[in-house]
Each structure stands twice: as structure tokens, then as C-alpha cells.
Design a protein around this motif. Structure first.
Motif, short mmCIF file in Angstrom:
data_model
loop_
_atom_site.label_atom_id
_atom_site.label_comp_id
_atom_site.label_asym_id
_atom_site.label_seq_id
_atom_site.Cartn_x
_atom_site.Cartn_y
_atom_site.Cartn_z
N THR A 134 31.09 -37.87 -31.88
CA THR A 134 29.74 -38.41 -31.74
C THR A 134 29.10 -38.83 -33.06
O THR A 134 27.92 -39.19 -33.07
N SER A 135 29.82 -38.78 -34.17
CA SER A 135 29.18 -39.15 -35.44
C SER A 135 28.86 -40.64 -35.45
O SER A 135 29.62 -41.47 -34.94
N GLY A 136 27.69 -40.97 -35.99
CA GLY A 136 27.23 -42.36 -36.02
C GLY A 136 26.61 -42.82 -34.73
O GLY A 136 26.21 -43.98 -34.62
N SER A 137 26.53 -41.94 -33.74
CA SER A 137 25.89 -42.26 -32.47
C SER A 137 24.62 -41.44 -32.33
O SER A 137 24.58 -40.26 -32.71
N TYR A 138 23.57 -42.04 -31.78
CA TYR A 138 22.26 -41.38 -31.75
C TYR A 138 21.55 -41.65 -30.42
O TYR A 138 21.75 -42.68 -29.77
N TYR A 139 20.74 -40.70 -30.05
CA TYR A 139 19.81 -40.86 -28.94
C TYR A 139 18.52 -41.44 -29.53
O TYR A 139 17.91 -40.85 -30.43
N LYS A 161 10.33 -44.93 -32.32
CA LYS A 161 11.73 -44.87 -31.86
C LYS A 161 12.55 -44.12 -32.89
O LYS A 161 13.28 -44.73 -33.70
N PRO A 162 12.47 -42.79 -32.91
CA PRO A 162 13.28 -42.02 -33.85
C PRO A 162 14.74 -41.98 -33.42
O PRO A 162 15.06 -42.20 -32.24
N TYR A 163 15.61 -41.70 -34.36
CA TYR A 163 17.04 -41.56 -34.09
C TYR A 163 17.37 -40.07 -34.07
O TYR A 163 17.19 -39.38 -35.07
N VAL A 164 17.85 -39.58 -32.92
CA VAL A 164 18.11 -38.16 -32.73
C VAL A 164 19.61 -37.93 -32.67
O VAL A 164 20.34 -38.64 -31.95
N THR A 165 20.10 -36.94 -33.39
CA THR A 165 21.53 -36.64 -33.41
C THR A 165 22.00 -36.12 -32.05
O THR A 165 21.21 -35.65 -31.24
N LEU A 166 23.32 -36.20 -31.82
CA LEU A 166 23.91 -35.78 -30.56
C LEU A 166 24.70 -34.48 -30.73
O LEU A 166 25.24 -34.20 -31.80
N ASN A 167 24.75 -33.72 -29.65
CA ASN A 167 25.64 -32.56 -29.59
C ASN A 167 27.07 -33.03 -29.36
O ASN A 167 27.32 -34.21 -29.07
N SER A 224 25.26 -35.08 -25.48
CA SER A 224 23.85 -34.93 -25.11
C SER A 224 22.98 -34.92 -26.36
O SER A 224 23.45 -34.56 -27.45
N PRO A 225 21.70 -35.31 -26.26
CA PRO A 225 20.82 -35.28 -27.43
C PRO A 225 20.62 -33.85 -27.92
O PRO A 225 20.56 -32.90 -27.13
N SER A 226 20.51 -33.68 -29.23
CA SER A 226 20.25 -32.35 -29.77
C SER A 226 18.86 -31.85 -29.38
O SER A 226 18.62 -30.65 -29.35
N THR A 227 17.93 -32.76 -29.05
CA THR A 227 16.65 -32.44 -28.43
C THR A 227 16.19 -33.67 -27.65
O THR A 227 16.37 -34.80 -28.10
N ILE A 228 15.62 -33.42 -26.47
CA ILE A 228 15.08 -34.56 -25.73
C ILE A 228 13.61 -34.78 -26.06
O ILE A 228 13.05 -35.83 -25.75
N TRP A 229 12.97 -33.77 -26.69
CA TRP A 229 11.58 -33.90 -27.12
C TRP A 229 11.60 -34.40 -28.56
O TRP A 229 11.46 -33.63 -29.50
N ALA A 230 11.74 -35.70 -28.69
CA ALA A 230 12.15 -36.31 -29.94
C ALA A 230 11.19 -36.09 -31.10
O ALA A 230 11.60 -36.09 -32.26
N ASN A 231 9.90 -35.91 -30.81
CA ASN A 231 8.96 -35.81 -31.92
C ASN A 231 8.54 -34.38 -32.22
O ASN A 231 7.66 -34.15 -33.04
N TYR A 232 9.13 -33.39 -31.53
CA TYR A 232 8.72 -32.00 -31.74
C TYR A 232 9.36 -31.37 -32.97
O TYR A 232 8.75 -30.57 -33.66
N GLN A 286 16.04 -35.36 -36.32
CA GLN A 286 15.88 -36.79 -36.55
C GLN A 286 16.62 -37.24 -37.79
O GLN A 286 16.73 -36.50 -38.78
N VAL A 287 17.10 -38.47 -37.73
CA VAL A 287 17.85 -39.02 -38.85
C VAL A 287 16.89 -39.37 -39.99
O VAL A 287 15.84 -39.98 -39.78
N LYS A 288 17.24 -38.94 -41.22
CA LYS A 288 16.45 -39.23 -42.42
C LYS A 288 17.23 -40.19 -43.32
O LYS A 288 18.46 -40.20 -43.33
N ASP A 289 16.48 -40.99 -44.08
CA ASP A 289 17.16 -41.84 -45.06
C ASP A 289 17.38 -41.06 -46.35
O ASP A 289 17.10 -39.85 -46.43
#
Length: 766
Positions: free
Chosen positions: A364-369, A410-416, A420-428, A433-436
Motif C-alpha cells: 500500500t505504499s504510495g497509495s492514500y485515502y 482533501k487531506p491524504y490519509v495513509t492506508l493500513n 483500509s484507511p488508517s482513520t476515516i475521520w480524516a481531520n481528527y 495525514q501526509v506531510k511535506d
């Protein structure tokens, strides 16, 4: 108790309306009209005797409880004339589309106890905003007119109102348990406190969950509602209503016509899809249901106060607050690297290339929710003063103000590891979330919009004679869109803004021919402010003009104790129809596609038959005609004279019921004509006829403290018909059109009607 002068005048003019039965539940409308149920408990409950000088249809509590127990307030309007509803399923928790007189759901204003619940940005209507149907007293639709005092900025015409049950004066508990197809369960509990120091209150709680009827995944929701009413002997009242909802759903995927023809239960893949990289490594690819999430949480709160300043003056003060947080995505996103940084505000040097991710051996690397996330804070207040000048005239003056704030990201959330998303509540939780390289959260969209809106309105109702009533009103609406584009992968920061103002007149006349027959004529102007995306979309979207509509309707009603009939013909013309689309650079734009005229007829008939039988029928003919050809990407499409996509011309509903007070049953046939998926009318889905069955037994015994037990059974789509119920996303043209080497076509997507489903419910009071 002394009956005050203002009550006599309001009742005479029809302005009390639902306040007689729901004193503290302000519908957000003016000139609602007197409402009288045509029978007590032996009719269908689908039709009441209306007195307003405009088209209006009301579904009573008795009819609401006989329909599918989990269906939401909009679903329960499906037999109402002028309304076409298509839902993903019968749980009341998933998405739906609806039209009314040819207008889409985001052109229709919706209020819950006077609180506007359309999205403040794009005016979409979501089922999670509509509360538990067990707590509804009625649902009504004014098919063509957005009322003069209604708290809307996005209604081209028409209004739907949901009115909550009042708390009872006696202590009591109401419990309901539902079991249904696809492992559906719902538990509902409502506690009435009775009268405590002048306050009547109830609190209710519910939990609903089910498997999707097609595709993998579950639907889950919790709701809590609080309703408190204080009133004194002088008729003053204060009503406080708070509704909380939280859901975690897997969304349905809607197919193209070709996809549906290949698979009548088309949905997103239930298994993770993988591909092989050049070095033989396996990586995630394709769509997967665990990314098709739709979490949402919202609270609506209102306090409606009515005070009699004297025998002739009634003051209403109704503040409200709405807050929400949620969103979702239909699939995962891959290939986040420096080439994605089109806005130039991030340093993505800490991320690998797409090829590196695919070959690193991590699935799942490079793939995001990447959900489309929206947070809204929306306080507002309506104040109005009713002045009964004399027995002939009632004057109303009022002011509505709202200041909506909405953040869209539209944040980028890492996957398990299972995709599946590591969290579905993306802004909590920012840790997911992916950082630069500089620690900034990477956003695919980052808008913050403030929308101050206000309306002044003045109305006069004149009882010219005992049989002739005239109404005239004018409102001034002013809306400001203050945009803050905070910068994203695709945008530079900017602060666009736009404002819209207009005077909107309305008037109607009603003549009571005799005690059975009446006629009315209604005319009104409505304005729909452009969506907030006009601030951020490409091109000259910010210059998009508001939709302006003129609604004319002429109606007749025949009403007796046994029978009610109504017929309405209407003509609704609106200019500057707004459509969101993409340009040749694949950038979103808001496009003005010109004038549309909706015209037609609505018929409604209901009443009682001998031997405790009852009946109801409604028919709608809707001609929704586009008056201009549309030019897109340099190609002019032949849309002039074509029917608006997603609007069926013919809808017929027939219901035959039986109700002797102990047993009830009904068989309903819902018939919908064909619907076009594109604006050129090159692709359509056929009409359909679906039967629904409702049965119930009100057990006439009280035992062990259990009172009024009821067993209910509903069967939707009784004959298990396979059909497409509506258009989910319309396109300009499904057929390829070409010009000067350019070509254009796009496939519409449709909602699949749910296969046969059953719900069995048990309810009782204590």
C-alpha cells in the motif's frame, strides 16, 4: 383561557398552519394555511385539507409510520405529487436524489423545524440531516414557491419542511425495534418526562445498522434528539430542539448504463486489487470498497420563542445553530510526488516517485485515502412580528440573518496493510495525514468560505370578504460569499469574494366558492445564489449570475369529510441555470446554460370508502424544457427543446388501504416514466412500476404496563423488480459529438433500485 384577537385573525388568514398542531415547531414558512386531517385514523394519511393559496401537500404522522420504518423524511414524500425520489436503499442512511417540479434537490429549500439544512456551500441535501423519522409529526412540500420568509439562499423554488412531534404532557416511554433484510436492525427509545414546572420534554436515542444490499460494507448510525417545550396559559411558548447524528457508512457506487446492463448489482470491488511492477513486486491498484467511506457527524439546535406582546402583536424569535464534520471518498489515490505539486506551495522531496513506491515491496505504499472533507459552523436567527391590525388585515415584518462558515479540504490519509484507511475521520488526527518535507499537511483542496446572508421581509394578508383572501409580500435578500483559498496541490492562495442582492415579490389570492370548492392563484419570484465553488473554480465562474425563477400556479380544491381533491397547473421559468462541469483542461467550472421552463399539472385525490377502506392517488406531468443549446469545449450540443435530465415527465401513485383501528394494510403502486441521463436526451432509462405492501396490527390489550403495542410489516418492491430508479450524475451528452477535430461525450451514472426488502417492527408505549 381567553382566545386572543391575534389567534382569531391568524386562524382566519391561515397563517397559524402547523402551529395549531405543532406550536413550537416553526416551519420557516409564511401563509402556510389551515390544516385539517380529512379523517381521524381511517384514511391513508397521505393527504390533508389545505387552506393555503398555493400548492401544498402534507404527509401526516399516521402515513409516515405506515411506510418503511427506517426511511428518512424525504423518502417518505415519494407518493407526493410533483416529487420524484430515488434512494440507494431503504435504510434512510444512504444517498438519494430527488426532484420537485423539474428542479433538482439542490434547488429546493429544506427546513427541519425552521432550521435550513441544505448544505450552505452547494445546497446538497443529505439524509443524515433529517433526524429519526419516529420523531416526525408531518412532512410537507410547497411544490413551487420558496416562501417569502424562508431561511434559504439556494432555492429556485419550492420548499420541504419537516416538523417534529411535540413532547407529551404525561410521562411515558416509547420503544421500537426493527428487523429487516440485509441484517438491518434499528433500536429506538423515546422518554417523555411529562410536565415538569411548565416544561414538557422528551429525549430519544437510536442505533441503526445494516449490510449494504449490493456490494460489500455496512451502514451504521447513532442518533440522539432532545425536544423541550415550555408554554403558559397566555399562549407564549419556547421550544428547544437539539438533534445529534453520527454515521460510519460504506458508500454505494452508481453505475453507467453499460455497467448496470452487465451487472444489476454493480458496486465497487469487495477485494483488494493488485498489480505487478516491472521488478515483479506487488502493489495495490484498482478500486476497493474499504476506501469508499462516508463518515459524518452533525448537530442541529434551535430555540423558537413566541411571545404575545398584547392582544394584537405576536413576536417570534428563533435562533439556531448547525455544525457538521465529515465527508468521504470513492477510491484511493496514488502517485503523490513532486509532479503532483501544481500549486507549487509544498516541498514533496520527502516522497518517492510512483515507480519507487510500486517496486518497494510494500503493498500500500504510495497509495492514500483522500476524502472530500467538509466542516460547517452555521449560526442564524429569524425574528418576526405579526400584527393583527384589524379583522381584515394582518401585517408581518421580519428579519433573517445567518453567518455560515465552511472549510473544505482533501487531506491524504495513509492506508493500513489491508488497504483500509488508517482513520476515516480524516481531520481528527494529523498523525495519519501526509506531510511535506517542511511538515505541512498536504491538501488536494483547502477552501474556507464565510457566507453572511440576510433577508428582510414584509407581508400583508387581507381578508377582503368572508370568501376572498389576498396576500402580498416582498423580501430583500443579500448574500455575501467571502472566499479564502489557502492553497493546495493545485491552487495558489487567494481571497475571492462576490455578493448578490435582489428584491423578491410574492402574491396570491384565494376564493372560497362554497364550503366544498375553492380556487387560488399564486405568483412568486425566487433567487438561488451561486454555489461557493463559483469563487474557486476555473475561468470566469465567479461572475456566474444567480438563478432567478418566476413561479405561477393556478389551483382548485374540493374538500369534504369523506373526500379531498386538488388540481394545480403551473408554469415555472428560471434564467441562468447553473451547472458544474469541467473544461478541456479537466478543471471545474460553473457554467450558465441559460433558461429552463418547467410546466405541468398535479392531481391529488384521497378519501374513505365503505367498510373501513381508504384510497389515495396522485399524478404529476412535468415538462422541463431547456430553452438553449449548450456549448462546451468548443462544441455546440443540441439541447434546446430537450427534457432536463433526471426529470420524469409522468409519475402516478395509487394506494388502496384498509384501517379499522386495529388492523391496517395498504398496497401502493409507484409508477415513474422514463428519465434521460444526459441533456441531449440521447440516453434514457425506462420507466418502472414498483409495488409496496404495508401491514399492521394494533394490539387492543394492555398487559404488564405495556400500552398500545403495534406490530408492523412493510415490503418494498414486492415483486422484486430489477430497475434503475433515477439519475445520480447527469452529463451534457452520452453520444459523441464532434466539431473541428474535437469530440465530446460522457456517460451518465444511475441509481439502482433496491431489490425486495422487508422490515418487521415491534413498538409499544409504557
Amino acid at each position: 383561557m381567553k382566545i386572543r384577537k391575534i389567534y382569531l385573525v391568524l386562524l382566519g388568514t391561515g397563517m397559524m398552519g402547523g402551529a395549531v398542531n405543532a406550536l413550537a415547531a416553526d416551519t420557516g414558512t409564511v401563509d402556510v394555511g389551515k390544516v385539517t386531517v380529512i379523517a381521524k385514523s381511517k384514511d391513508s394519511g397521505q393527504m390533508v385539507q389545505e387552506d393555503a393559496a398555493k400548492a401544498r401537500s402534507t404527509v401526516t404522522h399516521d402515513a409516515l409510520v405506515k411506510q418503511t420504518g427506517t426511511a428518512n423524511g424525504i423518502d417518505k414524500l415519494k407518493y407526493t405529487p410533483g416529487v420524484s425520489v430515488a434512494s440507494n436503499d431503504e435504510t434512510g442512511l444512504s444517498g438519494f436524489k430527488f426532484t420537485m417540479r423539474g428542479m433538482s434537490g439542490d434547488q429546493i429549500g429544506v427546513t427541519m423545524d425552521g432550521v435550513p439544512v441544505n448544505d450552505s456551500g452547494n445546497y446538497a441535501m443529505y439524509p443524515n440531516l433529517l433526524g429519526d423519522p419516529e420523531n416526525l409529526e408531518e412532512v410537507f412540500a410547497t411544490q413551487g414557491t420558496s416562501d417569502n420568509d424562508a431561511p434559504h439562499i439556494g432555492s429556485s423554488g419550492g420548499n420541504i419542511g419537516l416538523v417534529s412531534l411535540r413532547p407529551t404532557k404525561k410521562f411515558g416511554v416509547f420503544a421500537k425495534q426493527i428487523f429487516g433484510s440485509n441484517d438491518l436492525t434499528k433500536t429506538f427509545l423515546r422518554l417523555n418526562t411529562g410536565n415538569i414546572n411548565g416544561f414538557q420534554n422528551y429525549i430519544s436515542m437510536s442505533h441503526t445498522e445494516a449490510d449494504k444490499w449490493k456490494g460489500a460494507g455496512k451502514l451504521k448510525a447513532n442518533k440522539v434528539e432532545l425536544n423541550s417545550l415550555w408554554q403558559n396559559d397566555g399562549g407564549d411558548s419556547v421550544s428547544t430542539i437539539i438533534k445529534w447524528h453520527k454515521q460510519e457508512n460504506i458508500a454505494y457506487v452508481t453505475p453507467t448504463l453499460a455497467q448496470y446492463q452487465k451487472d444489476h448489482k454493480f458496486d465497487i470491488s469487495s477485494k483488494m486489487q493488485t498489480c505487478k511492477a516491472g521488478n515483479g513486486a506487488t502493489y495495490m491498484c484498482g478500486s476497493y470498497y474499504k476506501e469508499s467511506q462516508n463518515p459524518f457527524e452533525n448537530i442541529t439546535a434551535s430555540m423558537t420563542s413566541r411571545f404575545h406582546l398584547n392582544d394584537s402583536l405576536l413576536l417570534t424569535i428563533a435562533p439556531y445553530y448547525y455544525v457538521s464534520n465529515g465527508g468521504g471518498a470513492g477510491s484511493y489515490v496514488q502517485n503523490l510526488n513532486n509532479s503532483s505539486n501544481k500549486g507549487g506551495i509544498y516541498d514533496l522531496s520527502n516522497l518517492n516517485s510512483r515507480t519507487d513506491y510500486q517496486q518497494d515491496g510494500v503493498l500500500t505504499s504510495g497509495s492514500y485515502y483522500r476524502p472530500s472533507w467538509t466542516e460547517t459552523w452555521r449560526p442564524g436567527i429569524t425574528t418576526k412580528l405579526d400584527w393583527a391590525i384589524n379583522e381584515e388585515h394582518n401585517l408581518q415584518v421580519g428579519y433573517w440573518y445567518e453567518r455560515a462558515r465552511q472549510r473544505q479540504s482533501k487531506p491524504y490519509v495513509t492506508l493500513n496493510s489491508d488497504g483500509s484507511p488508517s482513520t476515516i475521520w480524516a481531520n481528527y488526527d494529523g498523525s495519519h495525514q501526509v506531510k511535506d518535507a517542511n511538515g505541512n499537511t498536504v491538501q488536494g483542496r483547502n477552501y474556507f468560505t464565510v457566507t453572511p446572508a440576510q433577508k428582510l421581509f414584509l407581508n400583508d394578508t387581507w381578508n377582503a370578504t368572508a370568501d376572498l383572501t389576498l396576500f402580498g409580500g416582498i423580501s430583500y435578500s443579500h448574500v455575501q460569499r467571502e472566499g479564502h483559498n489557502r492553497g493546495s496541490l493545485y491552487d495558489q492562495p487567494s481571497n475571492p469574494s462576490a455578493s448578490y442582492s435582489r428584491f423578491l415579490p410574492t402574491g396570491n389570492v384565494k376564493y372560497q366558492i362554497n364550503n366544498k370548492n375553492s380556487v387560488f392563484y399564486n405568483i412568486s419570484e425566487n433567487m438561488r445564489t451561486p454555489q461557493n465553488y463559483a469563487l474557486y473554480n476555473a475561468g470566469d465562474s465567479i461572475s456566474t449570475k444567480p438563478e432567478i425563477s418566476w413561479n405561477n400556479e393556478l389551483g382548485w380544491r374540493y374538500q369534504t369529510e369523506m373526500t379531498s381533491m386538488s388540481a394545480t397547473i403551473y408554469h415555472l421559468a428560471f434564467n441562468n441555470r447553473q451547472v458544474s462541469t469541467k473544461n478541456s483542461s479537466n478543471e471545474y467550472i460553473l457554467k450558465n446554460i441559460g433558461k429552463v421552463v418547467n410546466s405541468g399539472i398535479e392531481l391529488e385525490l384521497g378519501g374513505k370508502l365503505p367498510y373501513q377502506f381508504n384510497y389515495y392517488a396522485s399524478y404529476s406531468y412535468t415538462k422541463s424544457e431547456q430553452k438553449n443549446n449548450i456549448t462546451t469545449e468548443g462544441i455546440t450540443l443540441p439541447t434546446k427543446g430537450k427534457q432536463v435530465a433526471g426529470v420524469p415527465k409522468n409519475i402516478l401513485n395509487l394506494i388502496l388501504g384498509y384501517d379499522n383501528g386495529t388492523y391496517y394494510g395498504s398496497l401502493a403502486d409507484h409508477m415513474v416514466g422514463k428519465q434521460y441521463g444526459d441533456m441531449t436526451n440521447d440516453q434514457s432509462i425506462p420507466g418502472f412500476s414498483v409495488f409496496d405492501l404495508s401491514l399492521g396490527y394494533r394490539i387492543p390489550y394492555t398487559f404488564m404496563g405495556v400500552k398500545k403495542p403495534v406490530v408492523r410489516l412493510t415490503v418494498n418492491n414486492l415483486f422484486n423488480k430489477n430497475y434503475l430508479s433515477g439519475v445520480d450524475s447527469t452529463t451534457f451528452a452520452s453520444k459523441k459529438y464532434s466539431n473541428n477535430g474535437k469530440s465530446f461525450s460522457s456517460a451518465p451514472q444511475y441509481l439502482i433500485g433496491e431489490q425486495r426488502s422487508l422490515e418487521l417492527s415491534f413498538e409499544a408505549s409504557f
